[in-house]
Design an enzyme around this catalytic site. Structure first.
Site, mmCIF file in Angstrom:
data_model
loop_
_atom_site.group_PDB
_atom_site.id
_atom_site.type_symbol
_atom_site.label_atom_id
_atom_site.label_comp_id
_atom_site.label_asym_id
_atom_site.label_seq_id
_atom_site.Cartn_x
_atom_site.Cartn_y
_atom_site.Cartn_z
ATOM 1 N N CYS A 1 40.814 37.357 40.873
ATOM 2 C CA CYS A 1 40.112 38.386 40.700
ATOM 3 C C CYS A 1 41.708 39.260 40.907
ATOM 4 O O CYS A 1 42.310 39.206 39.162
ATOM 5 C CB CYS A 1 39.392 38.533 42.155
ATOM 6 S SG CYS A 1 38.798 40.127 42.490
ATOM 7 N N HIS A 2 41.573 39.693 41.688
ATOM 8 C CA HIS A 2 43.241 41.294 41.317
ATOM 9 C C HIS A 2 44.379 40.374 41.657
ATOM 10 O O HIS A 2 46.000 41.195 41.183
ATOM 11 C CB HIS A 2 42.832 42.533 42.417
ATOM 12 C CG HIS A 2 42.261 42.939 41.745
ATOM 13 N ND1 HIS A 2 40.467 42.962 42.569
ATOM 14 C CD2 HIS A 2 41.632 44.376 41.311
ATOM 15 C CE1 HIS A 2 39.710 44.182 41.964
ATOM 16 N NE2 HIS A 2 40.675 44.842 41.029
#
Length: 179
Positions: A112-113
C-alpha cells in the site's frame, strides 16, 4: 501452510496509523508458518491500528528502532496505511533499519503506502514495484518503475497495492521468506 518458517525471525515495522489488516493478516500467516515475529516501532508505546480512517485495535511493541539491527532478523514486513509510513520516513532509525535489510540482501515486503519508506531509504532506484496508486509519481521520481498488479517481486522486494491484494501478498511472503 506447515512450518516452513521455523527458526526464521521477521520484523514488522509500524507506528501509529498502520492499516490494521495489512499488519494482522501477514502476521497471522507468518506465525502459522512457524516464524518468530516482532513488532518494531519508533517508540515503546502501543501502536494504534486503523481500518482506513477509523481507529481500530492497538498492538504491543516488542522492540524499538533505536535498539534493533537487521542482523537480528531474516526478513522485514512494512505494512501500509497513510500515516504510518509518513511518520516512519521521518525517523532516521527506522530508515536506517530498512536500508540495512537491503544492504544485507535480506527480503523486504511492503504494501500500500509503505513504499514511501523505501523511497526515503533510497532503495527504489532501478527496481520495479507496485503500491497504492497515488505513490506512482513518487516511485517514478525516485527512479523506480511502477506497475499496477496485485503483487510484484523483484530483487528481494515484495510489493502489493492494497488490502484487496493480501492473498497474493501473503502467498509471496511465505514463498520468499521460506527460501
Amino acid at each position: 501452510m506447515g512450518n516452513s518458517l521455523n527458526g526464521k525471525k521477521i520484523a514488522f515495522l509500524a507506528t501509529e496509523g498502520v492499516e490494521q489488516i495489512e499488519l494482522t493478516r501477514p502476521w497471522q500467516d507468518l506465525k502459522e508458518a512457524g516464524a518468530t515475529l516482532h513488532l518494531v516501532s519508533t517508540e515503546a508505546e502501543d501502536v494504534q491500528g486503523f481500518n482506513h480512517l477509523t481507529a481500530a485495535d492497538t498492538f504491543k511493541v516488542d522492540r524499538i528502532t533505536q535498539e534493533v539491527s537487521a542482523n537480528d532478523y531474516d526478513a522485514l514486513v512494512l505494512p501500509g496505511g497513510v500515516a504510518n509510513p509518513d511518520t516512519l520516513r521521518l525517523d532516521k532509525h527506522a530508515i536506517a533499519f530498512i536500508t540495512a535489510f537491503f544492504a544485507a540482501g535480506k527480503p523486504v515486503a511492503a504494501i500500500c503506502h509503505a513504499p514511501w519508506t523505501l523511497i526515503e531509504a533510497g532503495v527504489v532506484k532501478g527496481r520495479t514495484l507496485t503500491s497504492w496508486p497515488s505513490l506512482k509519481t513518487d516511485i517514478e521520481n525516485a527512479g523506480g518503475k511502477w506497475v499496477d498488479q496485485s503483487v510484484c517481486y523483484e530483487q528481494g522486494l515484495i510489493t502489493s497495492r492494497n488490502p484487496d491484494d493480501l492473498d497474493d501478498f501473503c502467498s509471496k511472503l511465505l514463498e520468499v521468506f521460506a527460501a
